[in-house]
Design an enzyme around this catalytic site. Structure first.
Site, PDB file in Angstrom:
ATOM      1  N   GLU A 130       0.832  -1.213   0.000  1.00 18.94           N
ATOM      2  CA  GLU A 130       0.000   0.000   0.000  1.00 18.94           C
ATOM      3  C   GLU A 130       0.859   1.253   0.000  1.00 18.94           C
ATOM      4  O   GLU A 130       1.883   1.322   0.659  1.00 18.94           O
ATOM      5  CB  GLU A 130      -0.938   0.023   1.208  1.00 18.94           C
ATOM      6  CG  GLU A 130      -1.880  -1.169   1.293  1.00 18.94           C
ATOM      7  CD  GLU A 130      -2.860  -1.258   0.127  1.00 18.94           C
ATOM      8  OE1 GLU A 130      -2.935  -0.317  -0.685  1.00 18.94           O
ATOM      9  OE2 GLU A 130      -3.547  -2.295   0.029  1.00 18.94           O
ATOM     10  N   PHE A 143       1.656   5.618  -0.024  1.00 19.38           N
ATOM     11  CA  PHE A 143       1.653   6.756   0.894  1.00 19.38           C
ATOM     12  C   PHE A 143       0.241   7.276   1.180  1.00 19.38           C
ATOM     13  O   PHE A 143      -0.127   7.534   2.323  1.00 19.38           O
ATOM     14  CB  PHE A 143       2.499   7.860   0.255  1.00 19.38           C
ATOM     15  CG  PHE A 143       2.666   9.108   1.065  1.00 19.38           C
ATOM     16  CD1 PHE A 143       3.140   9.061   2.361  1.00 19.38           C
ATOM     17  CD2 PHE A 143       2.382  10.352   0.499  1.00 19.38           C
ATOM     18  CE1 PHE A 143       3.327  10.227   3.099  1.00 19.38           C
ATOM     19  CE2 PHE A 143       2.561  11.524   1.231  1.00 19.38           C
ATOM     20  CZ  PHE A 143       3.031  11.459   2.528  1.00 19.38           C
ATOM     21  N   ASN A 144      -0.548   7.422   0.127  1.00 18.63           N
ATOM     22  CA  ASN A 144      -1.832   8.107   0.300  1.00 18.63           C
ATOM     23  C   ASN A 144      -2.927   7.218   0.856  1.00 18.63           C
ATOM     24  O   ASN A 144      -3.823   7.701   1.549  1.00 18.63           O
ATOM     25  CB  ASN A 144      -2.251   8.741  -1.022  1.00 18.63           C
ATOM     26  CG  ASN A 144      -1.322   9.883  -1.355  1.00 18.63           C
ATOM     27  OD1 ASN A 144      -1.310  10.897  -0.665  1.00 18.63           O
ATOM     28  ND2 ASN A 144      -0.487   9.709  -2.365  1.00 18.63           N
ATOM     29  N   THR A 174      -5.736   7.539  -4.986  1.00 16.35           N
ATOM     30  CA  THR A 174      -5.789   8.098  -3.631  1.00 16.35           C
ATOM     31  C   THR A 174      -4.949   9.377  -3.553  1.00 16.35           C
ATOM     32  O   THR A 174      -5.195  10.234  -2.716  1.00 16.35           O
ATOM     33  CB  THR A 174      -5.318   7.099  -2.559  1.00 16.35           C
ATOM     34  OG1 THR A 174      -4.046   6.600  -2.923  1.00 16.35           O
ATOM     35  CG2 THR A 174      -6.295   5.949  -2.404  1.00 16.35           C
ATOM     36  N   PHE A 175      -3.957   9.494  -4.433  1.00 15.82           N
ATOM     37  CA  PHE A 175      -3.159  10.721  -4.501  1.00 15.82           C
ATOM     38  C   PHE A 175      -4.079  11.897  -4.863  1.00 15.82           C
ATOM     39  O   PHE A 175      -4.026  12.965  -4.235  1.00 15.82           O
ATOM     40  CB  PHE A 175      -2.062  10.537  -5.561  1.00 15.82           C
ATOM     41  CG  PHE A 175      -1.016  11.616  -5.599  1.00 15.82           C
ATOM     42  CD1 PHE A 175      -1.298  12.869  -6.124  1.00 15.82           C
ATOM     43  CD2 PHE A 175       0.273  11.379  -5.119  1.00 15.82           C
ATOM     44  CE1 PHE A 175      -0.324  13.865  -6.178  1.00 15.82           C
ATOM     45  CE2 PHE A 175       1.252  12.365  -5.161  1.00 15.82           C
ATOM     46  CZ  PHE A 175       0.944  13.602  -5.701  1.00 15.82           C
TER      47      PHE A 175
HETATM   48  N1  LIG Z   1       5.622  13.683  -6.700  1.00 22.39           N
HETATM   49  C1  LIG Z   1       4.627  12.963  -7.201  1.00 22.39           C
HETATM   50  N2  LIG Z   1       4.546  11.651  -6.896  1.00 22.39           N
HETATM   51  C2  LIG Z   1       3.514  10.960  -7.404  1.00 22.39           C
HETATM   52  C3  LIG Z   1       2.532  11.535  -8.222  1.00 22.39           C
HETATM   53  N3  LIG Z   1       1.637  10.588  -8.547  1.00 22.39           N
HETATM   54  C4  LIG Z   1       2.047   9.458  -7.950  1.00 22.39           C
HETATM   55  N4  LIG Z   1       3.188   9.676  -7.240  1.00 22.39           N
HETATM   56  C5  LIG Z   1       3.972   8.714  -6.471  1.00 22.39           C
HETATM   57  O1  LIG Z   1       3.434   7.429  -6.634  1.00 22.39           O
HETATM   58  C6  LIG Z   1       2.760   7.033  -5.458  1.00 22.39           C
HETATM   59  C7  LIG Z   1       1.338   6.693  -5.783  1.00 22.39           C
HETATM   60  O2  LIG Z   1       1.032   5.482  -5.699  1.00 22.39           O
HETATM   61  P1  LIG Z   1       0.814   4.410  -4.524  1.00 22.39           P
HETATM   62  O3  LIG Z   1       1.984   4.418  -3.663  1.00 22.39           O
HETATM   63  O4  LIG Z   1       0.260   3.186  -5.149  1.00 22.39           O
HETATM   64  O5  LIG Z   1      -0.383   4.820  -3.777  1.00 22.39           O
HETATM   65  P2  LIG Z   1      -1.072   5.999  -3.292  1.00 22.39           P
HETATM   66  O6  LIG Z   1      -0.089   7.064  -2.959  1.00 22.39           O
HETATM   67  O7  LIG Z   1      -1.882   5.463  -2.184  1.00 22.39           O
HETATM   68  O8  LIG Z   1      -1.967   6.484  -4.505  1.00 22.39           O
HETATM   69  P3  LIG Z   1      -2.671   5.837  -5.800  1.00 22.39           P
HETATM   70  O9  LIG Z   1      -1.901   4.623  -6.222  1.00 22.39           O
HETATM   71  O10 LIG Z   1      -2.605   6.960  -6.776  1.00 22.39           O
HETATM   72  O11 LIG Z   1      -4.052   5.481  -5.391  1.00 22.39           O
HETATM   73  C8  LIG Z   1       2.732   8.198  -4.519  1.00 22.39           C
HETATM   74  O12 LIG Z   1       2.831   7.815  -3.182  1.00 22.39           O
HETATM   75  C9  LIG Z   1       3.891   9.043  -4.991  1.00 22.39           C
HETATM   76  O13 LIG Z   1       5.086   8.641  -4.351  1.00 22.39           O
HETATM   77  C10 LIG Z   1       2.667  12.934  -8.538  1.00 22.39           C
HETATM   78  O14 LIG Z   1       1.858  13.516  -9.229  1.00 22.39           O
HETATM   79  N5  LIG Z   1       3.714  13.586  -7.986  1.00 22.39           N
END
Ligand SMILES: Nc1nc2c(ncn2[C@@H]2O[C@H](COP(=O)(O)OP(=O)(O)OP(=O)(O)O)[C@@H](O)[C@H]2O)c(=O)[nH]1
Ligand SMILES: *[C@@H]1O[C@H](CO)[C@@H](O)[C@H](O)[C@H]1NC(C)=O
Ligand SMILES: *[C@@H]1O[C@H](CO)[C@@H](O)[C@H](O)[C@H]1NC(C)=O
Length: 407
Positions: free
Chosen positions: A32, A34-35, A366-367
């Site tokens: 899982e 960060f978000n 979730t981001f």
């Molecule tokens: N800096 C930055 N990092 C991003 C962005 N989109 C995704 N990330 C990175 O990719 C991760 C997203 O994916 P996950 O770790 O699967 O999960 P999440 O943060 O819960 O979010 P989602 O997968 O989008 O639902 C984030 O925690 C960030 O580290 C962005 O627009 N900017």
């Protein structure tokens, strides 16, 4: 002789001493991100509030690290304290929290007395009969903990290799976070209890007052907000004054009317790529499709600037630059990456998107959801927030749900 069983916790009270501090720890399924983890924090905070009605519990914040998406090479991203991303005094205005290092310092050593691994029920749900329940059951999956020669449990404790568990057992659970409260209050006498796989717990009351209080308390760390604010000012002509996004350091003092925030003169975009496109999802656009939508939004809202947050790989970024040469991104230097880490860069991107006049995100990311909430807290009109890109082949492009803030 020390009293046995849960009664032991009463001993200090009987002796007229300060109430014993009890420590709640938790962790989330490793894949899982960060978000989603930020969402699990909200659920656990709700459990902690329930516990506080009877006993003196504090939440030990699980250090950040070893996240699948935090792949920036050459920087060690493990044992990261919450204070690198969030403002601890703000969290503490909601529930008592401490960092893991403080737990180690004050609890008398790297021991967690009881670990409960949360899991579902082996038999699954019976159709049409939802009930909340929790039972001690044999572990379904192979345990991620193993006994060492001293009969201590070893496993992943956020990269703290000296930490050990004294006892591990599995709880099958179906219900919201506070369903665990009676177990913690009555069934165990342990002074430190860890709930592993805490994402198995649901929200006590999603979108309610407690939910929003906890969410509002998750104020980003000041140093990251400052970086975001300076970037807004320098590249996007965006300041709190002009944007009418008046921020109070103390979130408990902040109450805004919906629609009062104007936002900076730019379009905020979150384009989630990587695994979202590798799976050929229908609800995610091609870059060409996304740029077409961006141009139309710039036109409709009479904006000239567009800020893009994305996790796209380098080749996609290059293509995006060709298709949308005017886009503005936060591009960290190596030093900035090392300083803020992937989590801090995510926060900075989210902060800048949260202050845009109009925001559009990616379907079920979730981001993007965390940006929606941040904008809700700042007082934006929901029409400027709950928007997402549509896939080219998507027939019914449903837009995100508006979760209205409750004070
Ligand atoms: N800096 C930055 N990092 C991003 C962005 N989109 C995704 N990330 C990175 O990719 C991760 C997203 O994916 P996950 O770790 O699967 O999960 P999440 O943060 O819960 O979010 P989602 O997968 O989008 O639902 C984030 O925690 C960030 O580290 C962005 O627009 N900017
Ligand atoms: C907790 O204790 C109660 C009362 O002794 C017992 O009925 C229940 O099964 C226990 N629950 C768990 C999960 O151990
Ligand atoms: C470990 O915890 C379980 C669940 O609370 C309990 O039933 C068991 O007796 C404990 N084992 C030891 C050795 O304390």
């Amino acid at each position: 002789m020390a009293a046995q069983g849960p009664g032991r916790r009463l001993t200090p009270l009987l002796l007229g001493l300060a109430a014993l501090v009890l420590y709640l720890l938790y962790d989330v399924n490793p894949p899982e991100g960060f978000n989603l983890r930020r969402d699990v924090y909200v659920r656990i905070a709700s459990l902690l509030k329930t516990l506080l009605k009877s006993e003196n519990w504090v939440l030990v914040l699980p250090p950040w690290g070893r996240l699948y998406h935090w792949q920036s090479p050459d920087i060690l991203q493990v044992r990261i304290p919450w204070s690198e991303f969030f403002d601890l005094p703000s969290l503490n205005r909601n529930i008592p929290v401490i960092e893991y290092e403080q737990f180690l310092a004050e609890s008398g050593g790297p021991f967690i007395e009881q670990i409960y691994v949360l899991q579902g029920y082996a038999e699954g749900w019976k159709e049409g009969t939802w009930e909340e329940k929790i039972d001690e059951r044999p572990c379904i999956d192979q345990l991620m903990y193993s006994k060492d020669k001293h009969e201590y449990y070893r496993g992943w404790f956020w990269g703290y290799e000296e930490t050990r568990g004294l006892n591990v057992s599995c709880l099958s659970v179906q219900g919201s976070a506070s369903i665990v409260a009676p177990i913690l209050l009555k069934n165990t006498s342990a002074q430190s209890v860890m709930l592993d796989r805490a994402e198995n717990l649901l929200h006590d009351h999603y979108g309610g007052k407690d939910y929003w209080n906890t969410r509002r308390s998750m104020v980003f760390a000041k140093h990251l907000r400052v970086v975001g604010d300076e970037f807004r000012k320098k590249y996007l002509q965006s300041t709190d004054e002009a944007d009418r996004t008046h921020y109070k350091e103390d979130w408990t003092q902040m109450k805004v009317k919906m629609g009062t925030a104007l936002g900076g003169p730019y379009l905020g975009v979150h384009l989630r790529r990587k695994d979202f496109i590798w799976g050929h999802r229908e609800d995610v656009p091609s870059l060409q499709g996304a740029v077409k939508k961006i141009r139309s939004l710039l036109d409709v809202h009479k904006l000239e600037k567009v800020f893009v947050a994305t996790d796209a790989v380098e080749e996609e970024i290059e293509l995006l630059k060709k298709l949308l040469p005017e886009m503005v991104r936060f591009e960290p230097s190596w030093e900035e990456l090392e300083l803020y880490k992937d989590g801090g860069l995510a926060v900075i991107d989210q902060w800048i998107c949260a202050h845009a006049r109009y925001f559009i995100g990616t379907s079920v990311s979730t981001f993007s959801f965390r940006i929606h909430e941040e904008r809700e807290i700042l007082g934006f009109d929901p029409k400027t927030t709950y928007n997402r890109f549509c896939g080219e082949k998507e027939k019914n492009c449903e837009q995100p749900t508006h979760w209205k803030i409750v004070y």
